[in-house]
Design an enzyme around this catalytic site. Structure first.
Site, short mmCIF file in Angstrom:
data_model
loop_
_atom_site.label_atom_id
_atom_site.label_comp_id
_atom_site.label_asym_id
_atom_site.label_seq_id
_atom_site.Cartn_x
_atom_site.Cartn_y
_atom_site.Cartn_z
N SER A 1 14.12 -5.99 -47.58
CA SER A 1 14.03 -5.63 -49.22
C SER A 1 12.93 -6.74 -49.28
O SER A 1 13.87 -8.09 -49.35
CB SER A 1 15.04 -5.84 -49.95
N HIS B 1 10.34 -3.08 -47.20
CA HIS B 1 10.70 -2.71 -48.42
C HIS B 1 10.35 -3.50 -49.68
O HIS B 1 10.36 -4.72 -49.78
CB HIS B 1 13.04 -2.37 -48.66
N ASP C 1 10.14 -3.53 -53.95
CA ASP C 1 11.19 -3.49 -54.91
C ASP C 1 10.22 -3.34 -55.98
O ASP C 1 10.02 -5.09 -56.50
CB ASP C 1 12.23 -4.00 -55.11
N MET D 1 9.92 -2.79 -60.06
CA MET D 1 10.86 -2.50 -61.04
C MET D 1 10.24 -3.17 -62.61
O MET D 1 9.27 -4.05 -62.85
CB MET D 1 12.47 -4.32 -61.36
N HIS E 1 9.57 1.44 -53.49
CA HIS E 1 10.96 1.99 -54.03
C HIS E 1 10.19 1.70 -55.60
O HIS E 1 10.84 0.64 -55.79
CB HIS E 1 12.13 1.21 -54.31
N MET F 1 11.65 0.87 -59.67
CA MET F 1 12.01 1.77 -60.40
C MET F 1 11.67 1.67 -62.13
O MET F 1 11.68 -0.01 -62.35
CB MET F 1 13.72 0.27 -60.03
N MET G 1 21.54 5.36 -53.80
CA MET G 1 21.59 3.61 -54.14
C MET G 1 22.87 3.38 -53.79
O MET G 1 23.99 4.14 -54.65
CB MET G 1 21.08 3.50 -55.52
N GLY H 1 18.31 -2.79 -60.16
CA GLY H 1 17.82 -3.75 -60.89
C GLY H 1 18.01 -5.04 -60.30
O GLY H 1 17.23 -6.31 -60.12
N PHE H 2 19.23 -5.56 -59.18
CA PHE H 2 19.15 -7.08 -58.16
C PHE H 2 19.73 -6.87 -57.36
O PHE H 2 20.62 -6.03 -56.71
CB PHE H 2 20.06 -7.73 -59.40
N GLY H 3 19.05 -7.85 -56.31
CA GLY H 3 19.62 -7.96 -55.02
C GLY H 3 20.72 -8.19 -54.91
O GLY H 3 22.05 -9.21 -56.39
N GLY H 4 21.56 -8.57 -53.94
CA GLY H 4 22.66 -9.83 -54.03
C GLY H 4 23.96 -8.66 -54.68
O GLY H 4 24.89 -9.24 -55.01
N ASP I 1 20.41 2.10 -50.17
CA ASP I 1 19.78 0.26 -50.74
C ASP I 1 20.71 -0.02 -51.92
O ASP I 1 20.92 0.56 -52.85
CB ASP I 1 18.15 1.14 -51.11
N GLY I 2 20.81 -1.68 -51.20
CA GLY I 2 22.37 -2.12 -52.23
C GLY I 2 23.40 -2.57 -51.82
O GLY I 2 24.74 -1.57 -51.23
N GLY I 3 23.66 -3.67 -51.00
CA GLY I 3 25.07 -4.16 -50.69
C GLY I 3 25.03 -3.38 -49.47
O GLY I 3 26.22 -3.77 -48.52
N GLY J 1 18.45 -5.93 -48.54
CA GLY J 1 18.27 -7.93 -48.78
C GLY J 1 18.62 -9.30 -48.27
O GLY J 1 18.36 -9.47 -47.88
N SER J 2 19.59 -9.44 -49.66
CA SER J 2 20.37 -10.78 -48.58
C SER J 2 21.00 -10.45 -47.45
O SER J 2 21.10 -11.98 -47.15
CB SER J 2 20.99 -10.86 -49.93
#
Ligand code: DX5
Ligand code: ZN
Length: 226
Positions: free
Chosen positions: A12, A37, A39, A41, A70, A72, A141, A146-149, A176-178, A198-199
């Site tokens: 991402s 990817h 994002d 928003m 993606h 959002m 999800m 809403g946010f990375g990390g 997607d996420g973590g 992402g991170s």
């Protein structure tokens, strides 16, 4: 795009250097990213604001793999043609974005893109049961968008349910996420094939030290393949 269920890593660019997107995209692709990817928003569906269609259009010439967008945002339908024109290969909308996800997926395919449908952590797998034939990908999800990390929320039982519902249909399951080398194997064992990160991809690297991206991508892929 041809279909297969091999593990795909989709970094991402929300975690990239925002002053240097072209070089960042080139770097992650050179270092083994399968998809890119993006994002989007809107500050309304999620509490953050990112990329409008002109920004996404500017990314397009740098993406040689697959541009996975993606959304959002809510509402979605009014923006589908603009993201098609921006060059999205896959456009994903949230079931929660409303008002008529079936119509939205039809419009995405009608505009010549693959259609993805996303489920927030609080939304059950059954929400996509009757629209699977309209979808090329289900995005489960593993954080609230809403946010990375953010910290991974375990959705493996939902992934298993979605995988079972899909059967032998050609539909990707994206997470997607973590996602990192610890969490990736949990979701691939449950049936996911596309991992957004992402991170865990951009951490510690830069366009001047791109091999860090390569090491990070490889660590996630190796862990995911078990
Ligand atoms: C969250 C976004 C994600 C995010 C993932 O709303 O949809 O794509 O960038 O970031 P990490 O991998 O850091 O959780
Ligand atoms: Zn995303």
């Amino acid at each position: 795009m041809t279909f297969d269920r091999s593990i795909k890593i989709a970094p991402s660019i929300l975690s990239a250097d925002f002053a240097n997107f072209g070089a960042e995209i080139q770097a992650i692709e050179a270092q083994g990213a399968d998809w890119v990817h993006v994002d989007v928003m809107d500050g309304h569906f999620v509490p953050n604001l990112t990329f409008g269609p002109p920004a996404v259009k500017a990314f397009r010439p740098h993406v040689k793999t697959v541009m996975d967008v993606h959304l959002m945002i809510s509402p979605v339908d009014a923006y589908i043609d603009a993201y098609a024109d921006a060059g999205a290969d896959i456009l994903t909308a949230h079931v929660e974005a409303g008002p008529h996800i079936h119509r939205t997926l039809q419009a995405i395919r009608g505009a010549g893109m693959k259609a993805g449908v996303a489920l927030n952590p609080g939304t059950p797998a059954s929400a996509v049961e009757d629209i699977l034939d309209m979808a090329d990908m289900v995005l489960v999800m593993t954080v609230n968008p809403g946010f990375g990390g953010q910290k991974f929320i375990d959705m493996t039982s939902k992934v298993r349910k979605v995988r079972e519902m899909i059967g032998d249909r050609e539909i990707h399951i994206q997470i997607d996420g973590g996602v990192d080398p610890t969490t990736a194997p949990l979701v691939t064992a449950a049936g996911a094939d596309v991992l957004v990160a992402g991170s865990a991809v951009f951490r510690g690297g830069s366009v001047d030290t791109p091999s860090v991206y390569g090491d990070n991508i490889k660590a996630i892929r190796d862990a995911a393949q078990g």
